[in-house]
Design a protein around this motif. Structure first.
Motif, mmCIF file in Angstrom:
data_model
loop_
_atom_site.group_PDB
_atom_site.id
_atom_site.type_symbol
_atom_site.label_atom_id
_atom_site.label_comp_id
_atom_site.label_asym_id
_atom_site.label_seq_id
_atom_site.Cartn_x
_atom_site.Cartn_y
_atom_site.Cartn_z
ATOM 1 N N ILE A 488 0.838 -1.195 0.000
ATOM 2 C CA ILE A 488 0.000 0.000 0.000
ATOM 3 C C ILE A 488 0.874 1.247 0.000
ATOM 4 N N ALA A 489 0.246 2.383 -0.252
ATOM 5 C CA ALA A 489 0.950 3.664 -0.222
ATOM 6 C C ALA A 489 1.400 3.980 1.201
ATOM 7 N N GLU A 490 2.410 4.835 1.308
ATOM 8 C CA GLU A 490 3.025 5.105 2.611
ATOM 9 C C GLU A 490 2.109 5.877 3.548
ATOM 10 N N HIS A 491 1.185 6.670 3.010
ATOM 11 C CA HIS A 491 0.409 7.582 3.857
ATOM 12 C C HIS A 491 -0.892 6.967 4.375
ATOM 13 N N VAL A 492 -1.147 5.693 4.098
ATOM 14 C CA VAL A 492 -2.405 5.072 4.500
ATOM 15 C C VAL A 492 -2.120 3.857 5.371
ATOM 16 N N GLN A 493 -3.194 3.357 6.020
ATOM 17 C CA GLN A 493 -3.083 2.197 6.886
ATOM 18 C C GLN A 493 -3.780 1.002 6.240
ATOM 19 N N PRO A 494 -3.256 -0.215 6.458
ATOM 20 C CA PRO A 494 -3.844 -1.408 5.821
ATOM 21 C C PRO A 494 -5.333 -1.603 6.079
ATOM 22 N N PRO A 495 -5.850 -1.435 7.320
ATOM 23 C CA PRO A 495 -7.292 -1.648 7.516
ATOM 24 C C PRO A 495 -8.164 -0.705 6.699
ATOM 25 N N ASP A 496 -7.716 0.541 6.543
ATOM 26 C CA ASP A 496 -8.512 1.490 5.759
ATOM 27 C C ASP A 496 -8.548 1.085 4.286
ATOM 28 N N VAL A 497 -7.406 0.641 3.749
ATOM 29 C CA VAL A 497 -7.367 0.202 2.354
ATOM 30 C C VAL A 497 -8.203 -1.059 2.178
ATOM 31 N N SER A 498 -8.073 -2.008 3.108
ATOM 32 C CA SER A 498 -8.844 -3.249 3.020
ATOM 33 C C SER A 498 -10.339 -2.980 3.085
ATOM 34 N N ALA A 499 -10.739 -2.011 3.901
ATOM 35 C CA ALA A 499 -12.163 -1.684 3.999
ATOM 36 C C ALA A 499 -12.707 -1.195 2.653
ATOM 37 N N GLY A 500 -11.924 -0.358 1.954
ATOM 38 C CA GLY A 500 -12.366 0.106 0.643
ATOM 39 C C GLY A 500 -12.437 -1.008 -0.385
ATOM 40 N N ILE A 501 -11.468 -1.927 -0.351
ATOM 41 C CA ILE A 501 -11.482 -3.048 -1.288
ATOM 42 C C ILE A 501 -12.629 -4.001 -0.968
ATOM 43 N N ASP A 502 -12.905 -4.206 0.312
ATOM 44 C CA ASP A 502 -14.027 -5.077 0.700
ATOM 45 C C ASP A 502 -15.339 -4.577 0.108
ATOM 46 N N ARG A 503 -15.534 -3.260 0.151
ATOM 47 C CA ARG A 503 -16.766 -2.704 -0.424
ATOM 48 C C ARG A 503 -16.811 -2.949 -1.931
ATOM 49 N N ALA A 504 -15.658 -2.834 -2.590
ATOM 50 C CA ALA A 504 -15.627 -3.051 -4.037
ATOM 51 C C ALA A 504 -15.815 -4.519 -4.404
ATOM 52 N N LEU A 505 -15.522 -5.428 -3.477
ATOM 53 C CA LEU A 505 -15.661 -6.859 -3.740
ATOM 54 C C LEU A 505 -17.041 -7.397 -3.399
ATOM 55 N N THR A 506 -17.935 -6.556 -2.929
ATOM 56 C CA THR A 506 -19.252 -7.019 -2.482
ATOM 57 C C THR A 506 -20.001 -7.741 -3.593
ATOM 58 N N ASP A 507 -20.068 -7.130 -4.764
ATOM 59 C CA ASP A 507 -20.808 -7.754 -5.874
ATOM 60 C C ASP A 507 -20.133 -9.040 -6.336
ATOM 61 N N LEU A 508 -18.813 -9.049 -6.371
ATOM 62 C CA LEU A 508 -18.100 -10.251 -6.801
ATOM 63 C C LEU A 508 -18.335 -11.401 -5.828
ATOM 64 N N ARG A 509 -18.329 -11.113 -4.550
ATOM 65 C CA ARG A 509 -18.587 -12.156 -3.557
ATOM 66 C C ARG A 509 -20.016 -12.678 -3.670
ATOM 67 N N ALA A 510 -20.957 -11.783 -3.931
ATOM 68 C CA ALA A 510 -22.356 -12.209 -4.035
ATOM 69 C C ALA A 510 -22.581 -13.120 -5.234
ATOM 70 N N ALA A 511 -21.758 -12.975 -6.285
ATOM 71 C CA ALA A 511 -21.947 -13.763 -7.505
ATOM 72 C C ALA A 511 -21.107 -15.030 -7.537
ATOM 73 N N LEU A 512 -20.418 -15.352 -6.463
ATOM 74 C CA LEU A 512 -19.557 -16.537 -6.451
ATOM 75 C C LEU A 512 -20.386 -17.816 -6.542
ATOM 76 N N PRO A 513 -19.935 -18.812 -7.316
ATOM 77 C CA PRO A 513 -20.634 -20.103 -7.355
ATOM 78 C C PRO A 513 -20.484 -20.831 -6.023
ATOM 79 N N ASP A 514 -21.304 -21.835 -5.818
ATOM 80 C CA ASP A 514 -21.210 -22.640 -4.608
ATOM 81 C C ASP A 514 -19.832 -23.303 -4.531
ATOM 82 N N GLY A 515 -19.270 -23.297 -3.352
ATOM 83 C CA GLY A 515 -17.968 -23.921 -3.148
ATOM 84 C C GLY A 515 -16.797 -22.984 -3.309
ATOM 85 N N TYR A 516 -17.054 -21.732 -3.709
ATOM 86 C CA TYR A 516 -15.978 -20.758 -3.881
ATOM 87 C C TYR A 516 -16.163 -19.637 -2.853
#
Length: 706
Positions: A488-516
């Motif tokens: 990550i960039a030097e001026h940010v913290q890992p939890p804050d970056v992960s929180a933003g990525i988690d929100r962006a992954l919401t739709d992808l997680r919802a569309a996952l097939p069974d077993g994934y």
């Protein structure tokens, strides 16, 4: 050496602060008595540490520095009580006995509550608990020893060293009837009369602090200030160690030319020895190398790290992924942000991992995003002709053994070198570069020895094939898993970056097939493990804490009121973290736990004083107001001493967030103790102001006994 030096410096600073506060507020002899409590307590703590096998390390030394701001509280309370009773006309020994009788039990209960509050850290079954567990033990030793010193040695020293204190004409009434005490009494009485309004304001402030914590930066553990630069060189999986060595030598040669590099050491095919607790360990891998660069200091380390990243972007070692990073405090976290993609079908898994990688690359604060599985790689296979092997009298196992000798070498024996076993390998050539494996085209020139001693060219007994295979296939819980990770960039913290990525992954997680599934790793996962380990001990902590409070106050209602004051330290901690741009992480959580104990301790002592005033014949309203006035000086003194003693910790990379949490919480907690707690007590027990006191609050008649 630096950690011990830091401790000694902060020890003398804290000792000077405590002594100065005591001199200015109590007198020089009283200050000497209070200051003497510090070395006495630390001496007792060192003896206990020796008996229990605790060593001086970063955590124990930091816990001792933290304790310096807390261990004088009991001594200040005890000596202040003695001085007040002597001013009321008590004899020296009688005043010392009174200080023991009145303060020993509440101080012990408050100390026990503070120690119990840190218990989850000492018993957390996690890597973070292993790392920071000594905080609980050292603070527990320090606070318990400080209580022992305050109730045994401090009264004794008071009897021997206090000057002759002249009795104040008018006794207790005159002591607390100075202009400043009258102003404080009027303010406390106003808060008690408008207890509902005061409680509502504090409740709103607490809600605002909770909201402010949403925008405070999140962090697991901070970055270390150690001067080592860590450089990782990773070639595609399955690469030969000779190729890894050539690339590593190229990077190593560039590093040796830099003015910031003092010592450059490369480990090829494996990670570095664990010279630092938090150093991440890697399994042996021919395609991996780690370079440790010792620089003069953290500033030079950062300069070299940035220059190396720029040089890599310009084309240094394009055949490999070169990562420059630094050491972290806390449990090892190889990459700050990572996600694990698991599922049964490998092709589908790669497609999902590619989608996750695209989301991570789209985040503006992510860099060097990659997967630990780069896909199938071309593999050269030699297929033996079984019929021809039989004609020359070789079995497949014998042919494979000869090929192993020609390509990789064969371990023939082991030798002992000091404490290590060293394998003796017989191979072709005198170096890795001479190995035919480094040049697949040279395979045709190899020959095997037949049963009758003839040399048979390899081309006559088999053929070479190129196949697409997985060089490395990772599994987790028996499921194929691909990890997508990055820095990550030097001026940010890992939890804050992960929180933003988690929100962006919401739709992808919802569309996952069974077993994934897509699981969050990195610092978020380690932080959750630490918090879950703390939460597992919380029920025991709450039970013990409530038991101690109940024994002290002997009332379910009072116990509940005392316990509800625990989280109010957040009102001061949140603004302090925001104002000084400090992250909220594991250390800040420890600070909040410590604050909870401090606030409940002050509440216990105030409740004890109110009960003593009531037993002396005061009306409930007067008992509340006068108890606050009587406890104002020791509360202010202990708060000022603690805040000033915590200030040196703010410069520490590791303890800075904890120090700011304690400073802000202690400062605001002092105001809450003097203004909100009496209002809360009156509201909780429905104590109203007498009709004659609605407009003003003259000092009532005080008894000689508190």
């Amino acid at each position: 050496t630096q950690a011990v030096y830091e401790f000694m410096l902060k020890f003398f600073v804290a000792l000077a602060v405590v002594t100065g506060v005591s001199f200015l507020s109590l007198g020089w002899r009283e200050g000497v008595i209070v200051a003497a409590a510090v070395p006495l307590t630390l001496a007792a703590v060192f003896i206990v540490m020796l008996m229990t096998g605790r060593e001086f390390d970063r955590i124990t030394l930091g816990a001792l520095i933290l304790s310096l701001g807390l261990l004088v509280d009991d001594a200040i309370i005890a000596i202040e009580m003695m001085v007040v009773k002597m001013q009321e006309g008590m004899a020296r020994v009688e005043a010392a006995a009174h200080a023991w009788t009145v303060t020993a039990a509440p101080m012990l209960s408050g100390t026990a509550v503070t120690v119990i509050g840190l218990m989850p850290v000492g018993f957390a079954a996690s890597s973070a608990g292993e790392y920071a567990g000594n905080i609980f033990w050292i603070v527990a030793f320090s606070l318990l020893m400080s209580w022992l010193v305050a109730v045994v040695f401090t009264p004794y020293l008071g009897v021997k060293l206090l000057p002759a204190v002249a009795a104040v004409p008018g006794g207790a009434r005159a002591i607390y009837d100075t202009p400043r005490y009258r102003q404080l009494r009027a303010l406390v009485a106003w808060c008690v009369r408008r207890k509902g309004t005061v409680a509502l304001v504090v409740l709103l402030m607490f809600g605002a602090s909770m909201a402010a914590m949403v925008v405070v930066k999140k962090q697991f553990f901070p970055v270390s200030e150690r001067p080592e630069l860590i450089v990782e060189v990773t070639l595609p999986s399955g690469s030969d160690i000779a190729a890894t060595q050539r690339t590593t030598e190229k990077v190593e040669g560039w590093l040796r030319l830099q003015p910031e590099s003092k010592v450059v050491t490369a480990y090829i095919g494996q990670g570095a020895p664990r010279f630092f607790f938090s150093l991440s360990q890697e399994l042996p891998d021919p395609a991996f190398a780690k370079i440790i660069v010792l620089t003069p200091g953290a500033a030079e380390r950062d300069i070299l790290r940035q220059r190396l990243r720029e040089r890599v972007a310009e084309g240094l070692a394009p055949e490999a992924r070169v990562r420059a990073t630094q050491l972290l405090f806390g449990p090892p976290v190889p990459f700050p942000v990572s996600y694990r993609v698991s599922g049964p079908d490998l092709d589908r898994l790669r497609a999902i991992a590619s989608d996750v990688e695209a989301v991570m690359r789209a985040h503006p604060d992510m860099r060097e995003v990659h997967r630990d599985n780069t896909g199938p790689a071309a593999t050269l296979r030699f297929v033996l002709d079984q019929s021809r092997l039989r004609q020359i009298g070789l079995s497949p196992a014998e042919a494979a053994q000869q090929l192993q000798f020609l390509l990789d070498g064969v371990t023939v024996t082991e030798l002992r070198e000091d404490i290590r076993s060293v394998a003796v390998v017989a191979c072709v050539g005198g170096s890795i570069q001479a190995n035919p494996r480094s040049d697949p085209a040279s395979l045709d020139a190899l020959s095997l020895i037949a049963a009758d001693g003839r040399r048979i060219p390899l081309a006559q007994i088999g053929r070479t094939e190129v196949r697409q295979e997985e060089p490395v296939l990772h599994r987790r819980d028996r499921h194929p898993t691909i990890v997508v990770r990055g820095d990550i960039a030097e001026h940010v913290q890992p939890p804050d970056v992960s929180a933003g990525i988690d929100r962006a992954l919401t739709d992808l997680r919802a569309a996952l097939p069974d077993g994934y599934r897509i699981d969050t790793g990195g610092s978020i996962e380690e932080s959750n493990k630490a918090n879950l380990a703390l939460a597992a001990v919380f029920p025991v902590m709450l039970l013990l804490m409530l038991t101690v409070i109940m024994i002290q106050v002997r009332s379910f209602s009072a116990m509940t009121m005392v316990f509800l004051t625990a989280p109010l330290g957040l009102i001061g901690a949140a603004p302090a973290l925001l104002l000084f741009d400090q992250p909220f992480g594991f250390n800040a959580i420890l600070g909040l736990i410590g604050l909870a104990g401090i606030l409940m301790r002050n509440t216990l002592i105030l409740v004890g004083q109110i009960e003593a005033n009531g037993a002396a014949g005061m009306r409930p309203y007067d008992a509340v107001v006068e108890a606050t006035v009587q406890r104002a000086r020791p509360v202010l003194l202990t708060a000022v001493a603690a805040v000033l003693a915590f200030i040196p910790l703010t410069t520490s990379t590791f303890w800075g967030a904890l120090a700011y949490t304690l400073i802000g919480g202690t400062a605001v907690g002092t105001v809450l103790t003097l203004l909100f707690l009496p209002a809360l007590f009156a509201l909780w027990f429905r104590i109203g102001a007498p009709a004659a006191e609605q407009g003003r609050s003259p000092p009532p008649r005080l008894q000689t006994e508190h």
